[in-house]
Design an enzyme around this catalytic site. Structure first.
Site, PDB file in Angstrom:
ATOM      1  N   THR A  10      -3.336  -2.982  -4.646  1.00 49.56           N
ATOM      2  CA  THR A  10      -3.270  -1.570  -4.112  1.00 49.56           C
ATOM      3  C   THR A  10      -2.483  -0.461  -4.709  1.00 49.56           C
ATOM      4  OG1 THR A  10      -4.330  -2.434  -2.079  1.00 49.56           O
ATOM      5  CG2 THR A  10      -3.517  -0.197  -2.262  1.00 49.56           C
ATOM      6  N   VAL A  11      -1.064  -1.001  -5.027  1.00 48.91           N
ATOM      7  CA  VAL A  11      -0.099  -0.053  -5.454  1.00 48.91           C
ATOM      8  C   VAL A  11      -0.047  -0.132  -6.717  1.00 48.91           C
ATOM      9  CG1 VAL A  11       2.404   0.061  -5.260  1.00 48.91           C
ATOM     10  CG2 VAL A  11       1.285  -0.822  -3.390  1.00 48.91           C
ATOM     11  N   LYS A 100      10.186  -6.506  -1.134  1.00 50.96           N
ATOM     12  CA  LYS A 100      11.031  -6.725  -0.069  1.00 50.96           C
ATOM     13  C   LYS A 100      11.467  -8.025   0.107  1.00 50.96           C
ATOM     14  CE  LYS A 100       7.174  -6.482   2.375  1.00 50.96           C
ATOM     15  NZ  LYS A 100       5.946  -5.464   1.965  1.00 50.96           N
ATOM     16  N   GLY A 129       7.755   2.481   2.076  1.00 51.19           N
ATOM     17  CA  GLY A 129       6.713   2.997   1.029  1.00 51.19           C
ATOM     18  C   GLY A 129       7.442   4.449   0.772  1.00 51.19           C
ATOM     19  N   LYS A 200      13.167  -5.872   5.219  1.00 50.29           N
ATOM     20  CA  LYS A 200      13.555  -4.689   5.160  1.00 50.29           C
ATOM     21  C   LYS A 200      14.756  -4.272   5.913  1.00 50.29           C
ATOM     22  CE  LYS A 200       8.641  -3.129   4.399  1.00 50.29           C
ATOM     23  NZ  LYS A 200       7.606  -2.624   5.227  1.00 50.29           N
ATOM     24  N   GLY A 301       0.477   1.984   1.879  1.00 50.90           N
ATOM     25  CA  GLY A 301      -0.605   2.600   1.016  1.00 50.90           C
ATOM     26  C   GLY A 301      -0.321   2.711  -0.331  1.00 50.90           C
TER      27      GLY A 301
END
Length: 426
Positions: A10-11, A100, A129, A200, A301
């Protein structure tokens, strides 16, 4: 500048799209052209968006890394991401990663390799993000002393808790909705059990307090046990329930050190993080000089995360053109992790009590024996001879709270310890 992208999910696919669509602007900002020289994938024949050039796909990531000036690692997980990133750094390339898990486990090794090779390691996309909290902590706040970091850093769990709060549904139904909308994976373990947020939290704590913190240093509690009733009870008492990453430096009046945790946490409805809804992320940073700062935006996203990745790519490429380096790892403080005896926390404890005279006095006596001061107590209506009592304490050591809870569970008038939740923001 030759750019290699490892991973085309996706990224990665959005990074490729933005590199191609905005190449001229990105080149102007970097000081030289950015040439995409390859995209490493597991299966070159798998279907992909039309903007990903098939002629640039390769399954030979190791060879691709050797041809690049900037390597964008978006594979995820530990291996082969670690080996490829170290190879890139050793070969003189800069590395941009959104991984991460890799950073939470091997940050020291990666930073050391970058320093030894005189190259850059960037990782804005690894936390929240598109929200630029890594840059803020690593560079913008380098002249201040950060005292506290509170973060909603996992959009999946925030969406689930928000669904439970607004629609009154249970965990399983909210999770199914998150999966239906693509916010949660088929296997949501890393998100709902808090492991993603813990990775994170380790990164944020390391940056904020100039101390190496790994994921193994972060106590974690996920959201599987949270019920719609818990959330409704919290709201009735003036709180929102959020999965929160908390990192705090010991104050001058207490022990020297830091504490880090991830857990479902109560926040006053007036706190800015209580108003973060859906799959959004937000991080509140409190510092000695700057006071309270809040960073808010889309935490996941393809396009939002790709925005953070490309910001790092431009910075790394500009250093190749004009000279300079990304900030090196800062661990000068070497603050110890505070023990449970040294870590202060406010808590809310919910109990099921026998509905008879003397039970409140017995509970108050347990708190008193352990030196914990009660800030408020609220008793709900009794049902089937059991009353619900909700107690919020003033700050006390985690160890004292644990001992008190154990004694409460053994108290004859206490039928059930329903939940123990930290309270922040007061």
């Amino acid at each position: 500048m030759r750019v290699a992208v490892l991973g085309c999910g996706t990224v990665g696919a959005q990074v490729v799209r933005l590199l191609r669509e905005h190449g001229t602007d990105l080149a102007a900002r970097a000081g030289g052209p950015l040439q995409l020289v390859g995209v490493a994938v597991r299966d070159a024949a798998a279907p992909r968006p039309p903007w990903v050039p098939t002629e640039l796909l390769t399954t030979d990531a190791a060879t691709l890394v050797r041809r690049a000036d900037v390597v964008v690692e978006l594979i995820g997980g530990i291996e082969p991401a670690r080996t490829l990133a170290l190879a890139a750094l050793a070969g003189g390339a800069s590395v941009v990663t959104g991984n991460k898990a890799l950073l939470a486990a091997h940050a020291a090794e990666l930073h050391g390799a970058a320093a030894a090779a005189g190259t850059d390691l960037y990782y804005e996309a690894a936390v929240a993000g598109a929200v630029p909290v890594v840059y803020a902590l690593r560079e913008s706040m380098a002249g201040d002393n950060v005292t506290t970091v509170l973060g909603i850093v996992n959009g999946t769990t925030n969406f689930i808790l928000d669904e439970m709060a607004t629609r009154g549904v249970g965990f399983e139904e909210a999770l199914a909705r998150a999966q239906e909308l693509g916010y949660a994976e088929a296997d949501p373990t890393a998100d709902v059990d808090g492991h993603d947020a813990a990775a994170k939290a380790a990164i944020l704590a390391s940056l904020a307090f100039h101390t190496r913190v790994s994921i193994d240093d972060v106590p974690v509690e996920g959201i599987r046990a949270v019920t719609a009733e818990d959330i409704a009870d919290a709201r009735a008492a003036g709180y929102a329930l959020k999965l929160l990453a908390v990192a705090r430096r010991g104050t001058d009046g207490g022990a020297r050190g830091i504490s880090v945790r991830v857990a479902p946490t109560l926040l006053p409805l007036t706190h800015p993080l209580a108003a973060v809804h859906g799959a959004f992320n937000a991080v509140v940073v409190e510092a000695a000089a700057a006071g309270r700062l809040m960073f808010y935006g889309q935490g996941a996203g393809g396009a939002p995360t790709a925005s953070a990745v490309l910001g790092d790519v431009v910075a790394a490429a500009a250093h190749r053109v004009h000279g300079g380096n990304a900030p090196r790892e800062s661990t000068y403080a070497e603050l110890p992790l505070l023990s449970p005896e040294q870590t202060l926390v406010r808590t809310q404890v919910q109990l099921g009590l026998a509905d008879r005279p003397g039970t409140l006095a017995a509970v108050a006596g347990v708190y008193g024996r352990h030196g914990i001061s009660i800030a408020s107590a609220r008793q709900g209506a009794a049902a089937d001879g059991t009353a619900r009592l909700t107690i919020v304490s003033h700050p006390a050591s985690e160890a004292a709270v644990a001992r008190a809870v154990a004694d409460l569970a053994a108290e004859p008038s206490v039928r059930e310890v329903r939940s123990v939740r930290p309270v922040e923001g007061e």
